[in-house]
Design a protein around this motif. Sequence first.
Motif, PDB file in Angstrom:
ATOM      1  N   ASN A  29     -12.659   8.584  55.668  1.00 20.92           N
ATOM      2  CA  ASN A  29     -13.957   8.937  55.091  1.00 20.92           C
ATOM      3  C   ASN A  29     -13.925  10.317  54.432  1.00 20.92           C
ATOM      4  OD1 ASN A  29     -15.169   6.533  56.059  1.00 20.92           O
ATOM      5  ND2 ASN A  29     -15.513   7.474  58.061  1.00 20.92           N
ATOM      6  N   GLN A  45     -21.046  12.636  55.915  1.00 20.08           N
ATOM      7  CA  GLN A  45     -19.875  11.782  55.703  1.00 20.08           C
ATOM      8  C   GLN A  45     -20.224  10.565  54.858  1.00 20.08           C
ATOM      9  OE1 GLN A  45     -18.612  11.107  59.851  1.00 20.08           O
ATOM     10  NE2 GLN A  45     -16.783  12.293  59.368  1.00 20.08           N
ATOM     11  N   ARG A  46     -19.339  10.273  53.910  1.00 19.44           N
ATOM     12  CA  ARG A  46     -19.446   9.055  53.108  1.00 19.44           C
ATOM     13  C   ARG A  46     -18.493   8.016  53.695  1.00 19.44           C
ATOM     14  NH1 ARG A  46     -18.508   9.732  46.905  1.00 19.44           N
ATOM     15  NH2 ARG A  46     -16.492  10.506  47.665  1.00 19.44           N
ATOM     16  N   ILE A  47     -19.029   6.838  53.996  1.00 20.74           N
ATOM     17  CA  ILE A  47     -18.234   5.769  54.582  1.00 20.74           C
ATOM     18  C   ILE A  47     -17.312   5.181  53.517  1.00 20.74           C
ATOM     19  CG2 ILE A  47     -18.309   3.574  55.810  1.00 20.74           C
ATOM     20  CD1 ILE A  47     -19.558   5.897  57.334  1.00 20.74           C
ATOM     21  N   ASN A  48     -16.061   5.021  53.848  1.00 21.51           N
ATOM     22  CA  ASN A  48     -15.083   4.442  52.930  1.00 21.51           C
ATOM     23  C   ASN A  48     -15.288   2.929  52.885  1.00 21.51           C
ATOM     24  OD1 ASN A  48     -12.726   3.365  51.723  1.00 21.51           O
ATOM     25  ND2 ASN A  48     -11.516   5.122  52.390  1.00 21.51           N
ATOM     26  N   ASP A 218     -16.655   5.283  64.206  1.00 19.16           N
ATOM     27  CA  ASP A 218     -16.748   4.084  63.361  1.00 19.16           C
ATOM     28  C   ASP A 218     -16.070   2.872  63.987  1.00 19.16           C
ATOM     29  OD1 ASP A 218     -18.040   5.605  61.460  1.00 19.16           O
ATOM     30  OD2 ASP A 218     -16.213   6.038  60.348  1.00 19.16           O
TER      31      ASP A 218
END
Length: 347
Positions: A29, A45-48, A218
């Motif tokens: 991420n 945070q940006r989720i991949n 996650d």
Amino acid sequence: MRGALARVAGAFDVAASERIHRYGSGNINDSYRLIARDGGEYLLQRINRAVFVHPEHIAHNLERLYAAQPDRLPKILWTTDGQLLHRDADGEFWRLYRFVSASRHMDTAATPEIARAAGRAFGAFLNETRGLATGAFKETVPRFHDLPARLRRFDRALSADTHGRAHRAQEACADAERFADLAALKFPRDRIAHNDCKISNVLFDADAPRPLCVIDLDTVMPGAAGLDFGDLVRSAAARTDEDETDASQIGIDLARTQAIASGFCPAAALTSAERETLADGVLYVTFMLAVRFLTDYLEGDGYFRTAYPDHNLDRARNQFALLRDLDNKRLELAAAIKAAAPNRLRR
């Protein structure tokens, strides 16, 4: 970019200033540390999406995890419309944590004391989630710790060789064949586990080897205690980090392994069946990560973030070197773990 990040923070009712910068060294991420106008510090945070195809499954699991109120979790914020994840206009998913001040993370355990503390942190996490129903959680990454499935994908990637890299990876591919029998190992998978127990996923007090919280949640979903332990030993008791390219320097530190077990086993309150899987878990997880790095290299580096063209190949070679050392020290590994395990175990 700063403006876009500030708009995302606004979805969580946080008015960010211009003090926003990339943070951490994670492979998956994108993370940013931001300072709000009121002085509050946050981790955005940006989720991949290439890794987590269903981000809503992460939110589903986090809701249940935080509702159980286990200790050692970072403070997570909800959006203004009552969601744990914010979806922006581009379809990207974001989440926001309060930044844990006066904290630090580590890529390896420099001392047995640090290794023991990391073991205690992840063991306590397992114990605190013991009562959570596995059926209430979703798989955020299907077959995440399914080594036979990982090997089948590796075989397909090697056969296809879509990026013309197989010729550079012949030695690593031979190692994958050599250790393929590890896929037959079995582990009780009847509890909620962290599933990504790298030492870098423990935040420590900045001034002492005291764990503050477990992060990167996650992959919290049904799993196995032996695999969580194995990943922690792999990451915390290795003499070098995952990017070391000098094979002569790579190997396992048995003193740190024993320290991890001495913290992990009592805190996790393991069953006797789980205890029997701990040594195998170290080899299983190390081999699985080597295969994952190698497969990602053959497929064109779509999963792990890389810094140069052969980065994933070097990581795979690193893990195979560690695995060879573990294989040579199986008896010592098992003895170190047994010496540290508690006398009284759950059945």
